[in-house]
Every structure is written in C-alpha cells, then in structure tokens.
Design an enzyme around this catalytic site. Structure first.
Site, short mmCIF file in Angstrom:
data_model
loop_
_atom_site.label_atom_id
_atom_site.label_comp_id
_atom_site.label_asym_id
_atom_site.label_seq_id
_atom_site.Cartn_x
_atom_site.Cartn_y
_atom_site.Cartn_z
N LYS A 39 43.14 43.95 27.45
CA LYS A 39 42.47 42.64 28.13
C LYS A 39 41.28 42.76 28.99
CE LYS A 39 44.45 39.74 31.31
NZ LYS A 39 43.34 39.27 32.14
N ASN A 40 41.48 43.57 29.83
CA ASN A 40 40.40 43.75 31.19
C ASN A 40 39.26 44.27 30.74
OD1 ASN A 40 42.19 41.67 32.42
ND2 ASN A 40 42.68 43.13 34.05
N ARG A 109 38.64 32.88 33.85
CA ARG A 109 37.73 33.08 34.99
C ARG A 109 36.84 34.36 34.43
NH1 ARG A 109 36.75 33.73 40.66
NH2 ARG A 109 36.31 35.92 40.79
N CYS A 133 42.43 29.53 41.77
CA CYS A 133 43.03 30.09 40.60
C CYS A 133 44.65 30.27 41.03
CB CYS A 133 42.61 31.29 40.31
SG CYS A 133 43.52 32.20 39.24
N ARG A 138 39.79 32.82 44.31
CA ARG A 138 39.01 33.95 43.77
C ARG A 138 37.44 33.64 43.89
NH1 ARG A 138 42.52 35.39 38.20
NH2 ARG A 138 41.22 37.47 38.66
N PRO A 139 36.79 33.67 45.13
CA PRO A 139 35.48 33.51 44.97
C PRO A 139 34.47 34.42 44.58
CG PRO A 139 36.17 34.35 47.12
CD PRO A 139 37.48 34.36 46.18
N ILE A 140 33.32 34.03 44.32
CA ILE A 140 32.41 34.96 43.56
C ILE A 140 31.06 35.12 44.34
CG2 ILE A 140 32.75 34.28 41.03
CD1 ILE A 140 30.39 32.56 41.27
N ASP A 141 31.42 35.27 46.08
CA ASP A 141 30.26 35.50 47.07
C ASP A 141 29.81 36.97 46.65
OD1 ASP A 141 33.03 35.96 47.77
OD2 ASP A 141 32.05 36.41 49.75
N ASP A 322 48.25 43.74 39.34
CA ASP A 322 48.69 43.03 38.08
C ASP A 322 50.09 43.55 37.72
OD1 ASP A 322 46.74 41.64 37.80
OD2 ASP A 322 45.52 42.91 36.23
N ILE A 344 46.13 42.44 47.88
CA ILE A 344 44.87 41.93 46.82
C ILE A 344 44.92 40.40 46.64
CG2 ILE A 344 43.39 42.08 45.02
CD1 ILE A 344 44.06 44.98 44.79
N ARG A 414 48.04 34.36 27.54
CA ARG A 414 46.66 34.70 28.15
C ARG A 414 46.48 36.41 28.16
NH1 ARG A 414 44.99 33.09 33.64
NH2 ARG A 414 43.63 34.53 33.06
C1 UD1 Z 1 40.18 41.37 38.02
C2 UD1 Z 1 41.30 41.51 36.92
C3 UD1 Z 1 42.64 40.88 37.35
C4 UD1 Z 1 43.02 42.03 38.60
C5 UD1 Z 1 41.78 41.85 39.68
C6 UD1 Z 1 42.23 43.08 40.79
C7 UD1 Z 1 39.74 41.14 34.92
C8 UD1 Z 1 39.71 40.05 33.80
N1 UD1 Z 1 40.82 40.63 35.92
O1 UD1 Z 1 40.14 40.12 38.51
O2 UD1 Z 1 43.49 41.20 36.48
O3 UD1 Z 1 44.18 41.52 39.21
O4 UD1 Z 1 40.59 42.52 38.96
O5 UD1 Z 1 42.51 44.27 40.16
O6 UD1 Z 1 39.46 42.15 34.77
N2 UD1 Z 1 36.94 38.67 46.09
C9 UD1 Z 1 35.99 38.07 47.05
N3 UD1 Z 1 34.84 37.85 46.55
C10 UD1 Z 1 34.15 37.96 45.27
C11 UD1 Z 1 34.89 38.71 44.42
C12 UD1 Z 1 36.40 38.94 44.80
O7 UD1 Z 1 36.41 37.79 48.06
O8 UD1 Z 1 32.98 37.72 45.05
C13 UD1 Z 1 38.18 39.01 46.49
C14 UD1 Z 1 39.13 38.44 45.58
O9 UD1 Z 1 39.50 37.17 46.42
C15 UD1 Z 1 40.48 39.43 45.81
C16 UD1 Z 1 39.77 40.52 45.65
O10 UD1 Z 1 38.51 40.48 46.05
O11 UD1 Z 1 41.12 39.36 46.78
C17 UD1 Z 1 39.64 41.31 44.30
O12 UD1 Z 1 39.15 40.49 43.26
P1 UD1 Z 1 38.49 41.23 42.00
O13 UD1 Z 1 38.55 42.52 41.85
O14 UD1 Z 1 36.97 40.56 42.09
O15 UD1 Z 1 39.20 40.66 41.02
P2 UD1 Z 1 39.00 39.88 39.29
O16 UD1 Z 1 37.69 40.75 39.06
O17 UD1 Z 1 38.82 38.42 39.76
#
Ligand code: UD1
Length: 436
Positions: A39-40, A109, A133, A138-141, A322, A344, A414
């Site tokens: 999936k990922n 997401r 979520c 789960r921010p995108i900063d 996960d 995490i 999912r």
């Molecule tokens: C991906 C995986 C998810 C997995 C996660 C961590 C996919 C589709 N999903 O999610 O299954 O659980 O990796 O291995 O591949 N963060 C910020 N700002 C950002 C981005 C992330 O603060 O802009 C933080 C998040 O809140 C979290 C951490 O970084 O605490 C890890 O998030 P991230 O690795 O980005 O997870 P996803 O890509 O959403």
C-alpha cells in the site's frame, strides 16, 4: 454467531454498506497466505504516474480502498485510471490543473502527494488542508517549507493552500526536521522534473521510499541515495510511462505473522521475494521459529509469546509505528510484562480500551504502555479506530476465546485486501456480517 455474508469491495466499501467482522477465536492457526502488494509504495507511485503524459501500469496492485480512493482523486483532476485483476493503469495525458478538494484530501491522506506531482507538471496547485486524522495530527509543514525552498510561493487561506511557481521549480538543499515519509516522497516528486540538483538531508529511509525511487528511475528520473538519509535528485526534462511489478507489503506480512505469533500454530507467508522484511526480528523476540523459503517465510509459534521488555516505534530502520497495534495485541497474552513506547503518532493507543474490554491488562501514561500478559482473552464487541488498530483487533480476536465482533471494518479495508479470506486461509473462523 450471526449468518455470514460475502464481501464485495465496490458495494460494501465504496457505496457505504456497513459491515462488521466476526471472529470465533482461541484456536491455533495453520495455513498459507500470499502477501499483497505494498500500500505505502503504490500510493506515491500513483502520484508519480502524473509526472508524464504516457501510460503507467502497476501490477500486483492491492485491491484496497485507499488505492480506489486515490484513483478517484486522480480522476477528479483529469487522470484516467483503471483497475482490473490487480493491474492498475494510469493515463495522465489529459490531466488538468484543478484544485484538490477537502472531501478527497480527508478521504485519502496520500492525496497530499499530488502537490509535488502537480507542481512539477503545472507549476501550481490548490489543495484543501488535510486536517486531522484519527492517529493524531498529521501536518504538512515540512512539505510546504521544502517547496518554498524550491521557489514555490504559497498562499495559505483558512481552508486551503495555493502553491505556485512563476518559473520552473529549482533544485535546493532541504534538511528535514524529521525523516517524514510523505515529505520525502513529495520533495522527490517535485524535484525529478526541477531545474538542477535537489539534496534531501535527513530523508526517510523506509523500504517503500526505496521502491518508489527505483520506480521513478525506471521512468527516467535521476536519483541516488534512496535508503540512506541523503537523497540526491538531478532534475530531468521529461519522464516516460513504465510497467512495474509492485513488491510485497511488509506491514501486511507483519499482520499475518503476528496472527501466528499470538494464536500459536504455523503458517507459510508467500512474499515473492527472497529478502525477508526487517520486521522479522521482532517475531524471533516473541519466540517464533522462522525458516526462510525461496519465495516466502515459514513461521511457527509453539508456546505463549515471550514478553518484550522494551520496544519503541521509530522511523526506519526502527520498529514501524504501523506495526505497533499488531504487536500490542500479541503481547496481551505473553508470559510477562512488556513496554511499548509510541514514538511517531500520538493517538495510536486508543486501541487499549478495546483490548481491555477483551480482558487485556494494559496501563499507559502518555506514549508509554505497560502490557502484563494474561493467560486468556475473551471475545467482545469492539470498534476499529483506524487501519492498524483494526488489524490489531483482528489479531486479538483470533487469540481470544469466544466471538469477537469488530465494527468499523471499513478502516481495515483501506489497507488489507480480503482480510477475512486471508484469516480463513490461516484456518481462523472469521466472517463478514452486514450491520442493520
Ligand atoms: C507514512 C505512512 C504511514 C506511516 C507513517 C510513519 C504512507 C501512505 N503512510 O505516513 O503508514 O505510519 O509514514 O511511518 O506511506 N510530520 C510533521 N510535519 C510534516 C510531516 C510529518 O510534523 O509536514 C510528523 C507527523 O505528525 C508524524 C511524523 O512526522 O508525527 C511522521 O509522519 P510521516 O512520516 O510524514 O507520515 P506519513 O507520510 O503521513
């Protein structure tokens, strides 16, 4: 138990039929399952298919609702996506520069990865905020900061963000504060067609990122260093369509392996790969015997699972977040005391109250849970909160005596293809039920 019904992904998930999963547990497993495609890995590949105007084909694509939801977002913006017999075909030649709406971003997401592709293709995109979520904020900063370094101007409104670059995106040196999987993928997507070199420092190293970069290289991208914390991308002017055979899903592997570890018994997990996932080490800690086959892994558990004194979820190569709910379910019946720290996502412990309902002995403070193994779990009516807690509850249901009903099973679909049939392949008594 109530009368079982057959399951159809399209009717039951996409058109909103409410289903639950009933498991009659307490017996050891014995059987064989084939592990689905990852999936990922497939979700970022779908976003990458938008980078070219040729046809991309991904074989061994899992039949899961996240893939179908991502396909719908791509169709909203002009992509043509078909799915047949595990073969996903994407034609992005008629892609339009439409905004990506809130409903879609909330449904899936991974649609935030379309920002990188749309910026690379059109130099602009508007997307509604992903919002909260169920496994925490789960921010995108990190994604946005990186795009700004590449010359993108962002305008943030109350509900959406507009990203725009007056000229071609420029390669940049980007140091991530945390090795975010999504941010690493999004930067790679934006960088493969950018001018010059992009250097990602503190990049995520997950195997899905490695496969994703191999896929992009087959499309004609120039990428080095995937699997390390430094990824270097030299932008190219054009990418082309590819045909790709998707690798096995290591979390689905871990899920079925944990059913063996928790319920006892033995199973052969076919992965179509001669390299076992790294997560196999935790199975040995739980007391499982493991034998590697040419295209799969044989697992046997002959006793109660061993406790694990301390384990913490971390970015790869650490133990995956996960897999945390899956492991917690197994430890409920271990012969001692275990501690799990969630490093995490903050909301992954909501499953604890469901496990307690089944007789588990778990205390937690903040992100640290102490699990004291009990000799028996019992069936209960429980609700999934997210994809992996749903899978954890299915493992606990297999380990528990009596009938467990897992509600909100749409979360499980999912990420898991035919999960009930897979449990049946392992010799477990599991069925779908229609909720009234
Ligand atoms: C991906 C995986 C998810 C997995 C996660 C961590 C996919 C589709 N999903 O999610 O299954 O659980 O990796 O291995 O591949 N963060 C910020 N700002 C950002 C981005 C992330 O603060 O802009 C933080 C998040 O809140 C979290 C951490 O970084 O605490 C890890 O998030 P991230 O690795 O980005 O997870 P996803 O890509 O959403």
């Amino acid at each position: 138990m109530t009368e079982p019904v057959t399951y159809n992904m399209t009717e039951n998930i996409l058109y909103g039929e409410k289903m639950s999963i009933e498991v009659c547990g307490g017996n050891p497993v014995r059987g064989k399952v084939r592990i689905q495609g990852s999936k990922n890995a497939v979700l970022p590949m779908m976003a990458a298919a938008l980078l070219c105007d040729e046809i991309t084909v991904i074989e061994n694509c899992p039949d899961i609702s996240d893939v179908h939801a991502m396909a719908e977002v791509m169709e909203d913006i002009g992509g043509r996506v078909t799915y047949e017999d595990h073969c996903l075909t994407i034609d992005a030649s008629a892609l339009g520069n439409k905004s990506i709406e809130e409903k879609r971003v909330k449904e899936i997401r991974a649609s935030v990865l379309l920002i990188g592709s749309m910026l690379a293709r059109f130099g602009k995109v508007t997307i509604d905020y992903p919002g909260g979520c169920s496994i925490g904020s789960r921010p995108i900063d990190f994604h946005i900061k990186a795009f700004r370094k590449m010359g993108v101007v962002t305008t943030e409104e109350e509900n959406y963000i507009r990203c725009e670059s007056a000229s071609a995106l420029k390669g940049a040196t980007i140091e991530l504060e945390f090795p975010s999987v999504g941010a690493t993928e999004n930067i790679v997507l934006a960088a493969v067609l950018a001018e010059g070199v992009t250097w990602i420092q503190n990049a995520a190293r997950e195997p899905e990122i490695v496969e994703f970069c191999h896929f992009l290289r087959t499309m004609g991208a120039k990428i080095k260093g995937e699997g390390t914390e430094h990824i270097i991308i030299q932008g190219v002017s054009r990418l082309h369509g590819v045909k790709w055979q998707l690798g096995a899903d290591r979390i689905a592997f871990l899920t079925y392996a944990m059913m063996v570890a928790g319920c006892g018994g033995e199973a052969y997990l076919e992965t179509d790969s001669d390299t076992p996932p790294k997560e196999i080490t935790v199975l040995s800690r739980l007391g499982c015997q493991i034998r590697l086959g040419s295209k799969g892994i044989f697992i046997r558990q002959q006793s109660r699972p061993n406790p694990i004194p301390y384990i913490c979820t971390r970015p790869y190569p650490g133990f995956p977040t996960d897999g945390q709910s899956l492991l917690m379910a197994v430890l409920c019946k271990s012969g001692g005391v275990s501690t799990i720290e969630e490093g995490i996502f903050e909301n992954r412990f909501r499953m604890i109250q469901k496990l307690r309902k089944m007789g588990a002995n778990i205390d937690y403070v903040s992100n640290r849970a102490r699990i004291t193994g009990v000799t028996k779990l019992h069936g209960a009516a429980v609700e999934a909160d997210d994809l992996r807690s749903g899978a954890g509850l299915l493992i606990a249901a297999g380990m528990a005596e009596g009938v467990t009903t897992v509600y909100k099973e749409h979360f499980i679909h999912r990420g898991y293809e035919k999960v009930v049939e897979q449990m049946q392949n392992l010799g477990l008594t599991a069925n779908y039920h229609k909720e009234e």
